[in-house]
Scaffold this active site. Structure first.
Site, PDB file in Angstrom:
ATOM      1  N   THR A 136      31.183  48.075  26.158  1.00 34.32           N
ATOM      2  CA  THR A 136      31.816  47.985  24.837  1.00 34.32           C
ATOM      3  C   THR A 136      32.277  49.351  24.318  1.00 34.32           C
ATOM      4  O   THR A 136      31.563  50.345  24.448  1.00 34.32           O
ATOM      5  CB  THR A 136      30.841  47.337  23.837  1.00 34.32           C
ATOM      6  OG1 THR A 136      30.386  46.100  24.392  1.00 34.32           O
ATOM      7  CG2 THR A 136      31.490  47.083  22.494  1.00 34.32           C
ATOM      8  N   ALA A 140      37.221  47.922  21.983  1.00 38.02           N
ATOM      9  CA  ALA A 140      37.224  46.914  23.054  1.00 38.02           C
ATOM     10  C   ALA A 140      35.848  46.302  23.190  1.00 38.02           C
ATOM     11  O   ALA A 140      34.941  46.924  23.748  1.00 38.02           O
ATOM     12  CB  ALA A 140      37.655  47.532  24.382  1.00 38.02           C
ATOM     13  N   SER A 142      35.108  42.049  22.818  1.00 28.52           N
ATOM     14  CA  SER A 142      35.386  40.789  23.520  1.00 28.52           C
ATOM     15  C   SER A 142      36.448  40.994  24.587  1.00 28.52           C
ATOM     16  O   SER A 142      36.345  40.466  25.695  1.00 28.52           O
ATOM     17  CB  SER A 142      35.899  39.741  22.522  1.00 28.52           C
ATOM     18  OG  SER A 142      34.978  39.556  21.490  1.00 28.52           O
ATOM     19  N   ILE A 167      25.281  50.417  22.820  1.00 28.50           N
ATOM     20  CA  ILE A 167      24.743  50.292  24.170  1.00 28.50           C
ATOM     21  C   ILE A 167      23.204  50.299  24.105  1.00 28.50           C
ATOM     22  O   ILE A 167      22.600  51.286  23.660  1.00 28.50           O
ATOM     23  CB  ILE A 167      25.268  51.429  25.081  1.00 28.50           C
ATOM     24  CG1 ILE A 167      26.808  51.503  24.995  1.00 28.50           C
ATOM     25  CG2 ILE A 167      24.773  51.237  26.511  1.00 28.50           C
ATOM     26  CD1 ILE A 167      27.548  50.212  25.293  1.00 28.50           C
ATOM     27  N   ARG A 258      23.942  36.072  31.342  1.00 26.76           N
ATOM     28  CA  ARG A 258      24.139  35.208  30.164  1.00 26.76           C
ATOM     29  C   ARG A 258      23.099  34.095  30.029  1.00 26.76           C
ATOM     30  O   ARG A 258      22.604  33.859  28.918  1.00 26.76           O
ATOM     31  CB  ARG A 258      25.548  34.597  30.190  1.00 26.76           C
ATOM     32  CG  ARG A 258      26.502  35.451  29.422  1.00 26.76           C
ATOM     33  CD  ARG A 258      27.909  34.938  29.351  1.00 26.76           C
ATOM     34  NE  ARG A 258      28.733  36.026  28.866  1.00 26.76           N
ATOM     35  CZ  ARG A 258      29.914  36.352  29.334  1.00 26.76           C
ATOM     36  NH1 ARG A 258      30.450  35.666  30.315  1.00 26.76           N
ATOM     37  NH2 ARG A 258      30.571  37.355  28.827  1.00 26.76           N
ATOM     38  N   HIS A 293       8.099  14.906   2.664  1.00 26.51           N
ATOM     39  CA  HIS A 293       7.551  15.157   3.995  1.00 26.51           C
ATOM     40  C   HIS A 293       8.507  14.641   5.064  1.00 26.51           C
ATOM     41  O   HIS A 293       8.728  15.268   6.094  1.00 26.51           O
ATOM     42  CB  HIS A 293       6.177  14.502   4.100  1.00 26.51           C
ATOM     43  CG  HIS A 293       5.610  14.517   5.488  1.00 26.51           C
ATOM     44  ND1 HIS A 293       4.932  13.464   5.992  1.00 26.51           N
ATOM     45  CD2 HIS A 293       5.662  15.449   6.457  1.00 26.51           C
ATOM     46  CE1 HIS A 293       4.582  13.752   7.241  1.00 26.51           C
ATOM     47  NE2 HIS A 293       5.013  14.954   7.536  1.00 26.51           N
ATOM     48  N   GLU A 378      26.570  40.148  24.875  1.00 28.73           N
ATOM     49  CA  GLU A 378      26.985  39.495  26.134  1.00 28.73           C
ATOM     50  C   GLU A 378      28.123  38.503  25.926  1.00 28.73           C
ATOM     51  O   GLU A 378      28.176  37.472  26.598  1.00 28.73           O
ATOM     52  CB  GLU A 378      25.805  38.746  26.755  1.00 28.73           C
ATOM     53  CG  GLU A 378      24.668  39.610  27.133  1.00 28.73           C
ATOM     54  CD  GLU A 378      24.767  40.156  28.531  1.00 28.73           C
ATOM     55  OE1 GLU A 378      25.067  39.408  29.456  1.00 28.73           O
ATOM     56  OE2 GLU A 378      24.566  41.360  28.675  1.00 28.73           O
ATOM     57  N   THR A 380      30.674  36.943  22.565  1.00 22.39           N
ATOM     58  CA  THR A 380      30.388  36.116  21.377  1.00 22.39           C
ATOM     59  C   THR A 380      30.470  34.623  21.711  1.00 22.39           C
ATOM     60  O   THR A 380      31.105  34.220  22.692  1.00 22.39           O
ATOM     61  CB  THR A 380      31.387  36.406  20.237  1.00 22.39           C
ATOM     62  OG1 THR A 380      32.684  35.953  20.649  1.00 22.39           O
ATOM     63  CG2 THR A 380      31.458  37.888  19.889  1.00 22.39           C
TER      64      THR A 380
HETATM   65  C1  LIG Z   1      22.457  44.074  19.431  1.00 19.49           C
HETATM   66  C2  LIG Z   1      23.638  44.334  20.327  1.00 19.49           C
HETATM   67  C3  LIG Z   1      23.428  44.876  21.595  1.00 19.49           C
HETATM   68  C4  LIG Z   1      24.523  45.148  22.431  1.00 19.49           C
HETATM   69  N1  LIG Z   1      24.301  45.716  23.656  1.00 19.49           N
HETATM   70  C5  LIG Z   1      25.362  46.063  24.427  1.00 19.49           C
HETATM   71  C6  LIG Z   1      25.166  46.749  25.674  1.00 19.49           C
HETATM   72  O1  LIG Z   1      24.031  47.023  26.081  1.00 19.49           O
HETATM   73  N2  LIG Z   1      26.260  47.104  26.403  1.00 19.49           N
HETATM   74  C7  LIG Z   1      27.535  46.806  25.989  1.00 19.49           C
HETATM   75  O2  LIG Z   1      28.476  47.158  26.702  1.00 19.49           O
HETATM   76  N3  LIG Z   1      27.758  46.183  24.804  1.00 19.49           N
HETATM   77  C8  LIG Z   1      26.705  45.804  24.016  1.00 19.49           C
HETATM   78  N4  LIG Z   1      26.915  45.183  22.807  1.00 19.49           N
HETATM   79  C9  LIG Z   1      28.279  44.939  22.353  1.00 19.49           C
HETATM   80  C10 LIG Z   1      28.699  43.473  22.456  1.00 19.49           C
HETATM   81  O3  LIG Z   1      28.888  43.108  23.805  1.00 19.49           O
HETATM   82  C11 LIG Z   1      29.986  43.304  21.618  1.00 19.49           C
HETATM   83  O4  LIG Z   1      29.629  43.502  20.273  1.00 19.49           O
HETATM   84  C12 LIG Z   1      30.607  41.932  21.801  1.00 19.49           C
HETATM   85  O5  LIG Z   1      31.173  41.791  23.079  1.00 19.49           O
HETATM   86  C13 LIG Z   1      31.714  41.658  20.762  1.00 19.49           C
HETATM   87  O6  LIG Z   1      32.614  42.706  20.688  1.00 19.49           O
HETATM   88  P1  LIG Z   1      33.015  43.361  19.262  1.00 19.49           P
HETATM   89  O7  LIG Z   1      31.753  43.606  18.524  1.00 19.49           O
HETATM   90  O8  LIG Z   1      33.912  44.500  19.513  1.00 19.49           O
HETATM   91  O9  LIG Z   1      33.793  42.215  18.484  1.00 19.49           O
HETATM   92  P2  LIG Z   1      35.334  41.811  18.651  1.00 19.49           P
HETATM   93  O10 LIG Z   1      35.677  41.629  20.080  1.00 19.49           O
HETATM   94  O11 LIG Z   1      36.155  42.756  17.868  1.00 19.49           O
HETATM   95  O12 LIG Z   1      35.344  40.400  17.963  1.00 19.49           O
HETATM   96  C14 LIG Z   1      35.325  40.220  16.543  1.00 19.49           C
HETATM   97  C15 LIG Z   1      35.411  38.729  16.247  1.00 19.49           C
HETATM   98  O13 LIG Z   1      36.654  38.205  16.742  1.00 19.49           O
HETATM   99  C16 LIG Z   1      36.414  37.124  17.641  1.00 19.49           C
HETATM  100  N5  LIG Z   1      37.410  37.189  18.710  1.00 19.49           N
HETATM  101  C17 LIG Z   1      37.705  38.244  19.495  1.00 19.49           C
HETATM  102  N6  LIG Z   1      38.675  37.925  20.378  1.00 19.49           N
HETATM  103  C18 LIG Z   1      39.002  36.623  20.135  1.00 19.49           C
HETATM  104  C19 LIG Z   1      39.932  35.698  20.712  1.00 19.49           C
HETATM  105  N7  LIG Z   1      40.712  36.038  21.747  1.00 19.49           N
HETATM  106  N8  LIG Z   1      39.997  34.450  20.199  1.00 19.49           N
HETATM  107  C20 LIG Z   1      39.180  34.069  19.173  1.00 19.49           C
HETATM  108  N9  LIG Z   1      38.293  34.903  18.586  1.00 19.49           N
HETATM  109  C21 LIG Z   1      38.196  36.142  19.064  1.00 19.49           C
HETATM  110  C22 LIG Z   1      35.005  37.363  18.171  1.00 19.49           C
HETATM  111  O14 LIG Z   1      34.401  36.138  18.611  1.00 19.49           O
HETATM  112  C23 LIG Z   1      34.309  37.927  16.955  1.00 19.49           C
HETATM  113  O15 LIG Z   1      33.906  36.868  16.119  1.00 19.49           O
HETATM  114  C24 LIG Z   1      25.848  44.873  21.977  1.00 19.49           C
HETATM  115  C25 LIG Z   1      26.038  44.313  20.707  1.00 19.49           C
HETATM  116  C26 LIG Z   1      24.963  44.034  19.892  1.00 19.49           C
HETATM  117  C27 LIG Z   1      25.208  43.441  18.536  1.00 19.49           C
END
Ligand SMILES: Cc1cc2nc3c(=O)[nH]c(=O)nc-3n(C[C@H](O)[C@H](O)[C@H](O)COP(=O)(O)OP(=O)(O)OC[C@H]3O[C@@H](n4cnc5c(N)ncnc54)[C@H](O)[C@@H]3O)c2cc1C
Length: 399
Positions: A136, A140, A142, A167, A258, A293, A378, A380
């Site tokens: 992440t 970048a 999702s 991370i 996952r 209840h 991993e 959303t």
């Molecule tokens: C506690 C925690 C631990 C983590 N650990 C790691 C780790 O160890 N290593 C790592 O690499 N990452 C890690 N992450 C990051 C995590 O993988 C990302 O937060 C996740 O992939 C979502 O990316 P973003 O936060 O940038 O959201 P975005 O991608 O910006 O998404 C924002 C919103 O838009 C929606 N969205 C995005 N694209 C689309 C689409 N095409 N169509 C419809 N809806 C969409 C998403 O579902 C979300 O609701 C961690 C995150 C958290 C919260």
């Protein structure tokens, strides 16, 4: 067929996790939450856990992953133990030492020499170690294909420039599997995975982010500034990337992890359900009139039903992984479903307990804050639903 048998070895492992959870994970998770800080890396608990072999790779570890004879069971064991660990405290469970999310890409993509070199510290009993996985970036999440961390070959090294965010365990990690691109315009074909070792010059600005839940482990952001990584730390070597294998490697890692993350959401849901059920037993069964209840009982029944359904999805995805059959749809179904029902269960538990549910001296208040991130890590839930729908309609998983 999915086997629901718990063999003797798994039963013993579950018993150990229960003891560890009751005595350490839950109390340490609560303490970290109250302090607002991750469990420190030098906490004596980690030393003890490591000495007991928790997170440490044994000489037979690869044998368990890929047994020479008999059935492979690693993924199913992973979901059963993952659920139990998260039941006691998901934050403290992720804080446990071990290679973590960095292990699957090294196992799947690494050369035998790399697997030996990068796993060696995790076989050393002298002190606990952590690994991390960094995909992440601030722009970048999702859309993993949009990563912008640049990798340039310079002589016998690769030079990385970019930034990573959120991370898990990165600050204390022995190494971080960092995903970068050799050509941002090439999309996924440009992706490469590097093992960046602790102390590498250019691995900078490490900082812990503050989050609403799962406080017991750190989520870190960092910068890669002209970070020189030896050529032999490119996972799989250059030939590995001659096809689309690089991106496939990342996606396969997620398909492996996952179901386990989904199972951890089931563990949180079960913890919420147990707390609500105990509360209802104590407060409603004998003293309140039946109509009220009955509504409480319906809520508990709804939680129990959905927990069971979510668990079955996790087991199905894991048994396909053990059979080395494609499991992308099933892994995404589990990851879309389990965190959503866990959020519902945490919400229902708060509802059943009302004012007691929002009080900080009850565990469900913490679960309510912990659970939200399970839908985000991993990939959303929204993205998983899209992956499933695309596959059902016959489209490729992404594109
Ligand atoms: C506690 C925690 C631990 C983590 N650990 C790691 C780790 O160890 N290593 C790592 O690499 N990452 C890690 N992450 C990051 C995590 O993988 C990302 O937060 C996740 O992939 C979502 O990316 P973003 O936060 O940038 O959201 P975005 O991608 O910006 O998404 C924002 C919103 O838009 C929606 N969205 C995005 N694209 C689309 C689409 N095409 N169509 C419809 N809806 C969409 C998403 O579902 C979300 O609701 C961690 C995150 C958290 C919260």
């Amino acid at each position: 067929m999915i086997s629901f048998d718990v063999d003797e070895k798994l039963a013993q492992q579950l018993e150990r996790v229960r003891t560890l959870g009751r005595e350490f994970l839950r109390p340490l998770g609560i303490e970290a939450d109250r302090k607002g800080e991750a469990i420190p890396a030098d906490h004596p608990f980690f030393e003890t856990a490591w000495r007991l072999g928790i997170g440490r790779l044994g000489p037979e570890e690869d044998e368990e992953e890929r047994p020479r004879s008999g059935e492979r069971t690693a993924a199913r064991r992973g979901v059963v133990l993952g659920e139990e660990l998260a039941y006691w405290d998901r934050g403290a469970a992720v804080a446990l030492p071990g290679p973590g999310l960095g292990a699957p890409p090294i196992r799947r993509m690494g050369t035998p020499e790399q697997r030996e070199r990068f796993f060696a510290p995790f076989r050393d009993p002298s002190r606990p170690r952590w690994g991390a996985f960094a995909m992440t970036e601030p722009g970048a999440g999702s859309d993993v294909a949009a990563i912008r961390t640049l990798a340039r070959k310079e002589g016998d090294a690769w030079v990385l420039d970019g930034a990573k965010t959120f991370i898990s365990n990165a600050i204390r990690a022995e190494w971080i599997v960092v995903w970068a691109t050799v050509d941002p315009s090439a999309g996924r074909a440009g992706h490469r995975a590097f093992v960046v070792e602790k102390g590498t010059p250019g691995l900078e600005d490490m900082r812990a982010e503050h989050k609403m839940g799962l406080v017991a482990y750190e989520s870190a952001s960092f910068t890669l500034r002209h970070c020189r990584v030896p050529a032999e730390n490119l996972l799989g070597g250059e030939r590995y990337y001659e096809s689309r294998a690089g991106f496939k490697g990342a996606m396969e890692s997620f398909n492996a992890t996952r179901p386990m993350v989904a199972a951890m959401a089931v563990g949180i849901a079960r913890a919420a359900y147990d707390a609500a059920r105990e509360f209802a037993r104590e407060h409603f069964l004998l003293s309140r009139p039946l109509p009220r209840h009955r509504r409480v009982a319906e809520k508990l029944a709804r939680m129990a039903r959905k927990i069971e359904a979510a668990r079955l999805l996790c087991w199905r995805a894991a048994s396909l992984a053990d059979a080395e059959r494609p499991n992308q749809v099933e892994a995404s179904m589990a990851k879309a479903f389990a965190p959503a029902i866990a959020q519902e269960a945490a919400g229902l538990a708060v509802e059943v307990m009302a004012e007691a549910g929002v009080r900080q001296d009850h565990y469900v208040e913490k679960l309510y804050r912990d659970v939200k991130a399970m839908d985000i890590v991993e990939g959303t839930g929204q993205i998983q639903r899209i992956v499933v729908a695309r596959r059902l309609l016959g489209y490729p998983a992404s594109g």
